[in-house]
Design an enzyme around this catalytic site. Sequence first.
Site, mmCIF file in Angstrom:
data_model
loop_
_atom_site.group_PDB
_atom_site.id
_atom_site.type_symbol
_atom_site.label_atom_id
_atom_site.label_comp_id
_atom_site.label_asym_id
_atom_site.label_seq_id
_atom_site.Cartn_x
_atom_site.Cartn_y
_atom_site.Cartn_z
ATOM 1 N N SER A 1 -2.694 -13.221 3.457
ATOM 2 C CA SER A 1 -3.119 -13.030 2.061
ATOM 3 C C SER A 1 -2.113 -13.641 1.101
ATOM 4 O O SER A 1 -2.462 -14.097 0.008
ATOM 5 C CB SER A 1 -3.248 -11.547 1.732
ATOM 6 O OG SER A 1 -4.098 -10.911 2.631
ATOM 7 N N LYS B 1 0.809 -1.218 0.000
ATOM 8 C CA LYS B 1 0.000 0.000 0.000
ATOM 9 C C LYS B 1 0.844 1.270 0.000
ATOM 10 O O LYS B 1 0.317 2.357 -0.224
ATOM 11 C CB LYS B 1 -0.960 0.002 1.182
ATOM 12 C CG LYS B 1 -2.040 -1.070 1.068
ATOM 13 C CD LYS B 1 -2.934 -0.896 -0.154
ATOM 14 C CE LYS B 1 -4.101 -1.862 -0.120
ATOM 15 N NZ LYS B 1 -4.960 -1.716 -1.310
#
Lengths: 98, 312
Positions: free
Chosen positions: B256, B42
């Site tokens: 993830s 991110k």
Amino acid sequence: MPVVRIPSVLRKHTGGEAKITADGTSVREVFDSLTTAHPGLADNLFDDDGLRGFINVYVDDEDIRYVSGLDTPVEDGSEIAIMPAVAGGASSPQRVGR
Amino acid sequence: MIFGDIAQAIGNTPLVGLPRLSPDGYHLYLKLEGQNPTGSVKDRVAKYLIEEAERYGLLSPGQRVLEPTSGNTGIGLAAICQVKGYPLTCVMPENTSEERKQLLTMFGVEIVHSPATEGSNGAVRMAQQLAADDPSVYMPFQYGNAANSLAHYETTGPEIIADLPDVTAFVAGLGTGGTVTGVGRRLKAWNPDVKIYAAEPEYGDLVYGLRNLDEGYVPEVLDQDVLDSRIKVDSLRALEWTRRLASEEGIFAGVSTGASLAVAARVCGRLPEGAKIVALSPDGGWKYLSTGAYAPGDVKEIASAISGTLWA
């Protein structure tokens, strides 16, 4: 027969059942059997254009959009999962007006 | 490598082979986005959200930035906004973990709490209300902002092509959809035969229970047409692969990452022998230690105990 997994928000139409077996050789046929047995599901799964946009359907973990849509074949023991579209995990928005 | 400041040190992450986890005849690689300055993919998105806003005149010096997030995007934005001089407000449910609140507070972020009972949807609603009430703030909104996928189109994708020009397939998790959309478009522009697969986390009933089918959500950033397949992965499988990654390849990643590896291994069967598959690891495991995901014990029990919070 294939097994259909029902998301918790739709279980009020299945008498609380989370897993339902239904007959058919494609997702379409299975959904026909399913909505015949549980008519309340029909409006929640389909609109005039077919499967509603915010519902994802998976056959053995594969999104049917990328297989053959409602014509995706299923076999005895296949798992069909109906799931609400969710993005970004538990920290995601449901709907965003833009 | 030397950089002028932290904002310039984003990207150019390692692409690491996974010879011990690769199925026979195939080559798996993992792009370690946890190597970014604040520890996640991110950082790339945060930098683009802010710099695109600057470029288009949506953000002026010293203007307050507001975003509903308690996760990686908030942490990435916090660092970028800090060095660029933008005060940042993050709206998050009041039950957000203490470690994240402390991290954000240390970065100088103003935290606004939304009711825990309304979950993250409540945070989004509150942020939108705050932004509507106060035109002086700028809300980048990563779910609907093209800068999100652009970051991957312009940085992540080209890095993969430079390191592995004969890449066969790419796998990433589905959150905002920014990664698969941006990287996918770039790789397909490079070679239309490259396959793009999305790993979709299968949340626990706790998460789905809150969803109303009339208010479903498909993020605007996601381009479903760029995908060749979308495969869901449950908590157990994701956790198993995350643990194997640590024990067999020595890489400590978030859960993830395990989900994407599960998909990478699964799709090998439909790719030609010798195929090179890149999976993207969005972050390391550090922020998830307190979930218990890495605790000793039976992985099945752990998976079922934490499936509601694992992906948060």
